[in-house]
Design a protein around this motif. Structure first.
Motif, PDB file in Angstrom:
ATOM      1  N   ASP A  62      46.163  51.969  28.447  1.00 60.27           N
ATOM      2  CA  ASP A  62      46.519  51.062  29.542  1.00 60.27           C
ATOM      3  C   ASP A  62      45.457  49.972  29.686  1.00 60.27           C
ATOM      4  O   ASP A  62      44.258  50.244  29.634  1.00 60.27           O
ATOM      5  CB  ASP A  62      46.586  51.885  30.833  1.00 60.27           C
ATOM      6  N   ASN A 118      46.406  40.846  41.551  1.00 60.54           N
ATOM      7  CA  ASN A 118      46.195  39.646  40.733  1.00 60.54           C
ATOM      8  C   ASN A 118      46.429  38.413  41.607  1.00 60.54           C
ATOM      9  O   ASN A 118      47.566  37.956  41.796  1.00 60.54           O
ATOM     10  CB  ASN A 118      47.158  39.632  39.537  1.00 60.54           C
ATOM     11  N   TYR A 143      48.759  35.319  41.148  1.00 58.56           N
ATOM     12  CA  TYR A 143      50.198  35.245  41.424  1.00 58.56           C
ATOM     13  C   TYR A 143      50.474  35.004  42.905  1.00 58.56           C
ATOM     14  O   TYR A 143      51.634  35.069  43.346  1.00 58.56           O
ATOM     15  CB  TYR A 143      50.879  36.558  41.021  1.00 58.56           C
ATOM     16  N   TYR A 177      39.644  43.249  40.651  1.00 64.04           N
ATOM     17  CA  TYR A 177      40.851  43.379  39.822  1.00 64.04           C
ATOM     18  C   TYR A 177      40.473  43.222  38.364  1.00 64.04           C
ATOM     19  O   TYR A 177      40.010  42.170  37.952  1.00 64.04           O
ATOM     20  CB  TYR A 177      41.886  42.318  40.197  1.00 64.04           C
ATOM     21  N   MET A 180      45.097  49.188  35.283  1.00 62.96           N
ATOM     22  CA  MET A 180      45.470  49.977  36.464  1.00 62.96           C
ATOM     23  C   MET A 180      44.562  51.187  36.637  1.00 62.96           C
ATOM     24  O   MET A 180      44.124  51.488  37.753  1.00 62.96           O
ATOM     25  CB  MET A 180      46.924  50.422  36.330  1.00 62.96           C
ATOM     26  N   TYR A 240      50.775  45.737  43.118  1.00 63.35           N
ATOM     27  CA  TYR A 240      51.435  44.913  42.120  1.00 63.35           C
ATOM     28  C   TYR A 240      52.854  44.640  42.644  1.00 63.35           C
ATOM     29  O   TYR A 240      53.785  45.393  42.353  1.00 63.35           O
ATOM     30  CB  TYR A 240      51.467  45.518  40.719  1.00 63.35           C
ATOM     31  N   LYS A 242      55.910  44.627  37.681  1.00 61.49           N
ATOM     32  CA  LYS A 242      55.587  44.686  36.247  1.00 61.49           C
ATOM     33  C   LYS A 242      55.378  46.116  35.766  1.00 61.49           C
ATOM     34  O   LYS A 242      55.747  46.463  34.635  1.00 61.49           O
ATOM     35  CB  LYS A 242      54.311  43.888  35.959  1.00 61.49           C
ATOM     36  N   LEU A 243      54.763  46.933  36.600  1.00 64.56           N
ATOM     37  CA  LEU A 243      54.319  48.244  36.116  1.00 64.56           C
ATOM     38  C   LEU A 243      55.502  49.201  35.926  1.00 64.56           C
ATOM     39  O   LEU A 243      56.518  49.108  36.621  1.00 64.56           O
ATOM     40  CB  LEU A 243      53.277  48.816  37.071  1.00 64.56           C
ATOM     41  N   GLU A 251      53.373  54.855  34.296  1.00 64.91           N
ATOM     42  CA  GLU A 251      52.234  54.256  35.001  1.00 64.91           C
ATOM     43  C   GLU A 251      52.277  54.629  36.485  1.00 64.91           C
ATOM     44  O   GLU A 251      51.404  55.324  36.998  1.00 64.91           O
ATOM     45  CB  GLU A 251      52.236  52.725  34.827  1.00 64.91           C
TER      46      GLU A 251
HETATM   47  P1  P6P Z   1      48.521  41.390  35.075  1.00 65.97           P
HETATM   48  C1  P6P Z   1      47.923  46.330  31.940  1.00 65.97           C
HETATM   49  O1  P6P Z   1      48.683  45.496  31.067  1.00 65.97           O
HETATM   50  C2  P6P Z   1      48.828  46.689  33.124  1.00 65.97           C
HETATM   51  O2  P6P Z   1      49.947  47.382  32.668  1.00 65.97           O
HETATM   52  C3  P6P Z   1      48.055  47.483  34.162  1.00 65.97           C
HETATM   53  O3  P6P Z   1      47.116  48.338  33.617  1.00 65.97           O
HETATM   54  C4  P6P Z   1      47.406  46.389  34.995  1.00 65.97           C
HETATM   55  O4  P6P Z   1      47.148  46.804  36.322  1.00 65.97           O
HETATM   56  C5  P6P Z   1      48.448  45.269  34.959  1.00 65.97           C
HETATM   57  O5  P6P Z   1      49.240  45.500  33.784  1.00 65.97           O
HETATM   58  C6  P6P Z   1      47.805  43.912  34.855  1.00 65.97           C
HETATM   59  O6  P6P Z   1      48.864  42.972  34.866  1.00 65.97           O
HETATM   60  O7  P6P Z   1      49.879  40.736  35.187  1.00 65.97           O
HETATM   61  O8  P6P Z   1      47.737  41.278  36.361  1.00 65.97           O
HETATM   62  O9  P6P Z   1      47.721  40.975  33.865  1.00 65.97           O
END
Ligand code: P6P
Length: 334
Positions: A118, A211, A214, A238, A242, A258, A268-269, A274
Motif C-alpha cells: 500500500d 489530501n 483535493y 498526510y 494509508m 478520504y 478512492k480507497l 483497504e
Molecule cells: P492520493 C495509496 O495509493 C492509497 O491507496 C492509500 O494508501 C493512500 O491513503 C491513498 O491511496 C493516497 O491517495 O489520491 O491522496 O494520492
C-alpha cells in the motif's frame, strides 16, 4: 531480564486460549509473518537492486504498478500457497481472486484479502509503505475450490486483519477480534517481537490526515470540517500511504479522511482490502470508521472485489465531531 515474546509464540499462546482452536488460523498468521519478513528485506534494499521504477503495467485500481508491488504480491501468494491454510487470495494487484493449490492432507478453511504494498508510489522516494491484509472463513465447501462468495463478505465477518508498516522499523499490527497487538521486527534474530501489547487509539488527537490538494473538489461538509481542523490548529499529516497515516493515528490520535471527489465519486480507497481491514483494527483499538454517508464501514455490503468507498476513520471523539459537520452542512439529508 525481559522475556522476548515472538509473533509465533504470541499466536500459539492465543490459540491455546480458544478451546475450539484448531491451529489453522495460527499457521495462516505465521505464513503472513514469513511473507512480511521477505517483503521487508526487499523493501529495505529497493534502491539497490534496480527493482524501482514502474513495471509498465497498471493494477485494478488503475495505479501505475511498481515492480515491488508485483514482487510483494507474489511473495504473499507463495507463502500462503505453501502453508495450505488459505484457499484463495483477492489482491489489489489482481483483477480477480486467485485459487491456491490444495496442499495434501490440508483443508484450506480461509481466504485472504490484501493490498500487498500500500502506498507504493512512495517507494522511489524512500517513504514508508505497508501491507494490509484481512482473513475470512471461507463459506464454500472445503472439499472444493473457493468462489467469489468467499471474498464478498462484510467487514463484520473478518476473522482477523492487520497491517505491516515498512518504516524506520518494521512493525506488524494485527487483531483476531480480541484487541490489537503490535510486533516490531528484530533483524538481528529475524523475528517479529511483541512491542506494543493491547494497543488503544487515543479518544482524540491533534492531527488530521487528508489530501488537502483535493479540498476544492470535496463536498461542502468536508470543506467545512477541514476548515474547522485548520481553525483549531490541528496539524495536517498526510503521507499518501494509508497504513502510515493510520499507524500514526493509532499512537497519537487523529482522524483520516478520504471523501468522494469528482474523480472518485465513491471514494478512492478499496472497501475489501483497504477500508475493511483497517476499520477492523481501528475499531478493535477503540476507534470509529464510517463512510461519508455516516454508515459503519464494517457493515457495508461488499459487491465487488475492487469496490471503492469513502472513509472517515480514527479517534472516536474526532469522528463524532466530523459527523456533526455532515449533519449540519450536507446537501443530502443523511
Ligand atoms: P492520493 C495509496 O495509493 C492509497 O491507496 C492509500 O494508501 C493512500 O491513503 C491513498 O491511496 C493516497 O491517495 O489520491 O491522496 O494520492
Amino acid at each position: 531480564m525481559n522475556r522476548i515474546i515472538t509473533l509465533d509464540e504470541f499466536i500459539i499462546r492465543g490459540q491455546n486460549t480458544y478451546t475450539d482452536a484448531t491451529g489453522h488460523l495460527t499457521r495462516l498468521l505465521r505464513d503472513i509473518g514469513i511473507a512480511a519478513k521477505i517483503v521487508n528485506r526487499e523493501v529495505n534494499k529497493a534502491g539497490l537492486v534496480n527493482i524501482l521504477g514502474i513495471a509498465g503495467s497498471d493494477n485494478a485500481s488503475g495505479d501505475d504498478v511498481q515492480k515491488l508491488d508485483i514482487f510483494a504480491n507474489q511473495v504473499f501468494i507463495d507463502c500462503l500457497n505453501n502453508g495450505g491454510e488459505c484457499c484463495g487470495i483477492a489482491s489489489e494487484e489482481l483483477e480477480d481472486f486467485v485459487q491456491l493449490d490444495p496442499v495434501k492432507n490440508k483443508e484450506a478453511e480461509y481466504t485472504v484479502v490484501m493490498d500487498p504494498l500500500d502506498g507504493s508510489s512512495n517507494i522511489d522516494v524512500n517513504v514508508s509503505v505497508g501491507t494490509i491484509f484481512g482473513i475470512y472463513k471461507r463459506k464454500s465447501d472445503v472439499s472444493g475450490p473457493c468462489d467469489i462468495g468467499d471474498f464478498l463478505q462484510k467487514g463484520t465477518e473478518l476473522v482477523a486483519s492487520g497491517y505491516v508498516l515498512y518504516g524506520t522499523s518494521t512493525i506488524l499490527v494485527y487483531s483476531t477480534g480480541n484487541g490489537v497487538n503490535g510486533f516490531t521486527l528484530d533483524p538481528s534474530i529475524g523475528e517479529f517481537c511483541l512491542s506494543h501489547p493491547d494497543m488503544k487509539i487515543p479518544k482524540t488527537g491533534n492531527y488530521y490526515s487528508v489530501n488537502q490538494g483535493y479540498y476544492l473538489k470535496f463536498d461542502l461538509e468536508m470543506r467545512r470540517y477541514i476548515d474547522h481542523c485548520s481553525d483549531s490548529n490541528l496539524r495536517l499529516r498526510y503521507i499518501g500511504s494509508m497504513v502510515s497515516d493510520l499507524h500514526r493515528i493509532m499512537f497519537q490520535g487523529g482522524i483520516f479522511l478520504y471523501p468522494n471527489t469528482r474523480k472518485y465519486v465513491d471514494g478512492k480507497l478499496r472497501l475489501l482490502y483497504e477500508c475493511n481491514p483497517m476499520s477492523f483494527i481501528i475499531e478493535q483499538a477503540g476507534g470509529t470508521a464510517i463512510n461519508t454517508k455516516l454508515e459503519r464501514i464494517l457493515d457495508l455490503d461488499v459487491m465487488d472485489i475492487h469496490q471503492r468507498s469513502t472513509i472517515v476513520i480514527g479517534s472516536p471523539d474526532m469522528v463524532a465531531e466530523m459527523v456533526k459537520f455532515v449533519e449540519r452542512y450536507s446537501a443530502v439529508s443523511i
